[in-house]
Motif scaffolding. Sequence first.
Motif, PDB file in Angstrom:
ATOM      1  N   ASN A 195     -56.527  67.484  60.277  1.00 23.03           N
ATOM      2  CA  ASN A 195     -57.908  67.528  60.750  1.00 23.03           C
ATOM      3  C   ASN A 195     -58.955  67.392  59.656  1.00 23.03           C
ATOM      4  OD1 ASN A 195     -57.454  67.996  63.577  1.00 23.03           O
ATOM      5  ND2 ASN A 195     -56.506  69.878  62.886  1.00 23.03           N
ATOM      6  N   ALA A 255     -59.720  64.081  57.720  1.00 20.73           N
ATOM      7  CA  ALA A 255     -60.556  63.049  58.331  1.00 20.73           C
ATOM      8  C   ALA A 255     -62.012  63.232  57.923  1.00 20.73           C
ATOM      9  CB  ALA A 255     -60.422  63.093  59.838  1.00 20.73           C
ATOM     10  N   ASN A 256     -62.420  64.482  57.767  1.00 16.44           N
ATOM     11  CA  ASN A 256     -63.780  64.723  57.274  1.00 16.44           C
ATOM     12  C   ASN A 256     -63.920  64.239  55.843  1.00 16.44           C
ATOM     13  OD1 ASN A 256     -64.404  65.949  59.637  1.00 16.44           O
ATOM     14  ND2 ASN A 256     -64.049  68.016  58.875  1.00 16.44           N
ATOM     15  N   SER A 260     -60.111  71.811  67.190  1.00 13.26           N
ATOM     16  CA  SER A 260     -59.934  70.358  67.091  1.00 13.26           C
ATOM     17  C   SER A 260     -59.963  69.739  68.480  1.00 13.26           C
ATOM     18  CB  SER A 260     -58.595  70.019  66.443  1.00 13.26           C
ATOM     19  OG  SER A 260     -58.512  70.631  65.192  1.00 13.26           O
ATOM     20  N   MET A 310     -50.826  62.879  61.818  1.00  8.11           N
ATOM     21  CA  MET A 310     -51.965  63.013  62.732  1.00  8.11           C
ATOM     22  C   MET A 310     -53.243  62.363  62.198  1.00  8.11           C
ATOM     23  SD  MET A 310     -51.937  65.114  65.636  1.00  8.11           S
ATOM     24  CE  MET A 310     -53.438  66.071  65.444  1.00  8.11           C
ATOM     25  N   LYS A 343     -54.648  58.872  63.385  1.00  8.16           N
ATOM     26  CA  LYS A 343     -55.345  58.819  64.661  1.00  8.16           C
ATOM     27  C   LYS A 343     -56.812  59.230  64.480  1.00  8.16           C
ATOM     28  CE  LYS A 343     -54.767  61.155  68.791  1.00  8.16           C
ATOM     29  NZ  LYS A 343     -54.038  62.313  69.306  1.00  8.16           N
ATOM     30  N   VAL A 344     -56.969  60.321  63.752  1.00  4.98           N
ATOM     31  CA  VAL A 344     -58.319  60.830  63.548  1.00  4.98           C
ATOM     32  C   VAL A 344     -59.169  59.810  62.802  1.00  4.98           C
ATOM     33  CG1 VAL A 344     -59.673  62.662  62.496  1.00  4.98           C
ATOM     34  CG2 VAL A 344     -57.485  63.190  63.537  1.00  4.98           C
ATOM     35  N   THR A 402     -60.425  56.853  64.803  1.00  5.72           N
ATOM     36  CA  THR A 402     -61.632  57.142  65.580  1.00  5.72           C
ATOM     37  C   THR A 402     -62.854  57.071  64.680  1.00  5.72           C
ATOM     38  OG1 THR A 402     -60.238  59.038  66.103  1.00  5.72           O
ATOM     39  CG2 THR A 402     -62.108  58.616  67.566  1.00  5.72           C
ATOM     40  N   VAL A 403     -62.653  57.564  63.467  1.00  9.36           N
ATOM     41  CA  VAL A 403     -63.751  57.608  62.514  1.00  9.36           C
ATOM     42  C   VAL A 403     -64.191  56.212  62.080  1.00  9.36           C
ATOM     43  CG1 VAL A 403     -64.242  58.241  60.135  1.00  9.36           C
ATOM     44  CG2 VAL A 403     -63.177  59.877  61.652  1.00  9.36           C
TER      45      VAL A 403
END
Lengths: 422, 226
Positions: free
Chosen positions: A29, A32-33, A108, A323, A326-327, A330-331
């Motif tokens: 998670n 991705a940031n 999330s 994972m 995927k994140v 989207t980004v």
Amino acid sequence: MEIIANYGTTLVLLAAVVGFLMAWGIGANDVANAMGTSVGTRSLTIKQAIIIAMIFEFAGAYLAGGEVTSTIRKGIIDSNAFVGHSDLLVLGMIASLLAAGVWLIVASHYGWPVSTTHSIIGAIIGFATVAVGSEAVQWGKTLGIVGSWVITPAISGFIAYFIFVSVQKLIFDTENPLKNAKRFVPLYMFLTAFVISLVTLKKGLSHIGLKLSGTEHWLYSVAASLVVMALGYLFIGRKNYNPSDDKDMGFANVEKVFAILMVLTACAMAFAHGSNDVANAIGPLSAVVSVVEAGGAVAAQSKIAWWILPLGAFGIVFGLAIMGKKVMATVGTGITHLTPSRGFAAQFATATTVVLASGTGLPISTTQTLVGAIMGVGLARGIAALNMSVIRNIVVSWVVTLPAGAFLSIIIFWILEALILG
Amino acid sequence: MPANSILGLFAKSPIRPLQQHMDKVHECCQNLLPFFDAVLANDWEKASQVRNIISGLEKEADSLKREIRLTLPSGLFMPVERTDLLELVKEQDRIANKAKDIAGRVLGRQLQIPALFAKEFGAYLSRCLDATALAAKAINELDELLETGFRGREVELVNRMINELDEIEHDTDELQIRLRRQLLAIEKDLNPVDVMFLYSILEWVGDLADRAEGVGSRLELLLARS
């Protein structure tokens, strides 16, 4: 006490599993940031971003991650309060990891950008309060963490603002922006590399046995940064610049130069993220291991077992690989008007703030720092539009995270207590 | 995912849609050239086709305008005043409306343009379209302005464009006066209703340049405040 003597290995194994789970969640998670801006500006493809993140998250966790670990473990709760109750400490730490992991998954799912740091801190505070009593919690330190909600975004915002204004002054608002970009961007590379290498040398490398003097730190950092800068000049010189690109967007070629810089700051971001956030997973784990190894004695300070840092680092990397893709996909779409020069300013500020904070042992949140940096670039009139209502939601989720982590860990702690201690 | 929320911080910027809108408006006006060619050639079928194109482009501009208004919620932090942006898009949209009105009115009446001043009229029209072209170019500088933080060199560049826009508008005024004078000289030989229409079409074509200048001054206002 007998619990630890009898089931020590099982407990360590259990802690390792939940610790790995937590690291996995962080990788999936938070990363991705950390990497989102580079993918969003199209400086990196998703695949490249994942590879960079893997290498530098691991490096950051392994080389510079030691310092924060101890803060999480003994800074928040008073280890003296657990003398004679070491079984509670072990169970509590396992409960905390599980609670923080669960909270991360819930958040999330709803898309709240919560801080992994604060979920684990909330969880530790929660179990400590019910297990021993609120006097076990060092509330002064907690207050400092609440303060960091304001201070870290402010610091990174400040850095981001000045970096972006300097970019405007030195490059965009000049007669020949492309020429100046070629000239000054490697200097920014130097700066980025310098901050990272200095903190790594100063704070991180001691636990892998490298001992250097103060001047040596500076010398090696400057040397490493000079190498990076030279490589920067090489890459920037070799890239093709097409003058016709400037017709549609006057700074297209300048942004190309910044895209190279983005790659470097993306590395720095991943490094910084690894150095700070790996502690969230391995801090509690290392507490469990040290108690079990000491046969139930709660030591004020203990060495981190050799296998713990790599475990956390691998957890992050696996989570990211499975994972994170995927994140980041989207980004990769849907960001408008985030150019490499702006992304660079935000990332540089975030990486610098996080790495410096890792050096001082303050467990800050990468998420919050990045939000602050983005605001800073926005204030420098660099980002076309910022969504203020999103910022409100983000701040609310920060405040909710501590009690939520506490609540979950209390419940899990009670369940574990009932199951194991009977 | 948390990532989405972080990236949700970057709201959809209204700058790019604003530029697309202005480009659409300019494209719409540009079609007046083939339209009036067809009118002068008395080819009403062709004129009607071009008018449909103009009308279609105007509709597209309208929906872009709506999108801009909708994607500008109050929680947005932008480097420029939101009211200025809304005024700007309104001003831009009025150019397209005018172009559509001109085409519609001329086609509806199958208005004959006297061959005597056909050439001068062509020059007048293309000068007016120069103004819309320049306005579109100035609007396209917005992202560069953003990059420099609405300061310094870029601002000078845009200010020069705005000044040039003023000059073009002035030119079109002169041309319009001359055309009116020519029309006055021949008007007694023409159908009086046609003459009325010709006067108002002259004015409306001039309005294109006026409105383009209006876009320029809105842009100037936006720069002055930031």
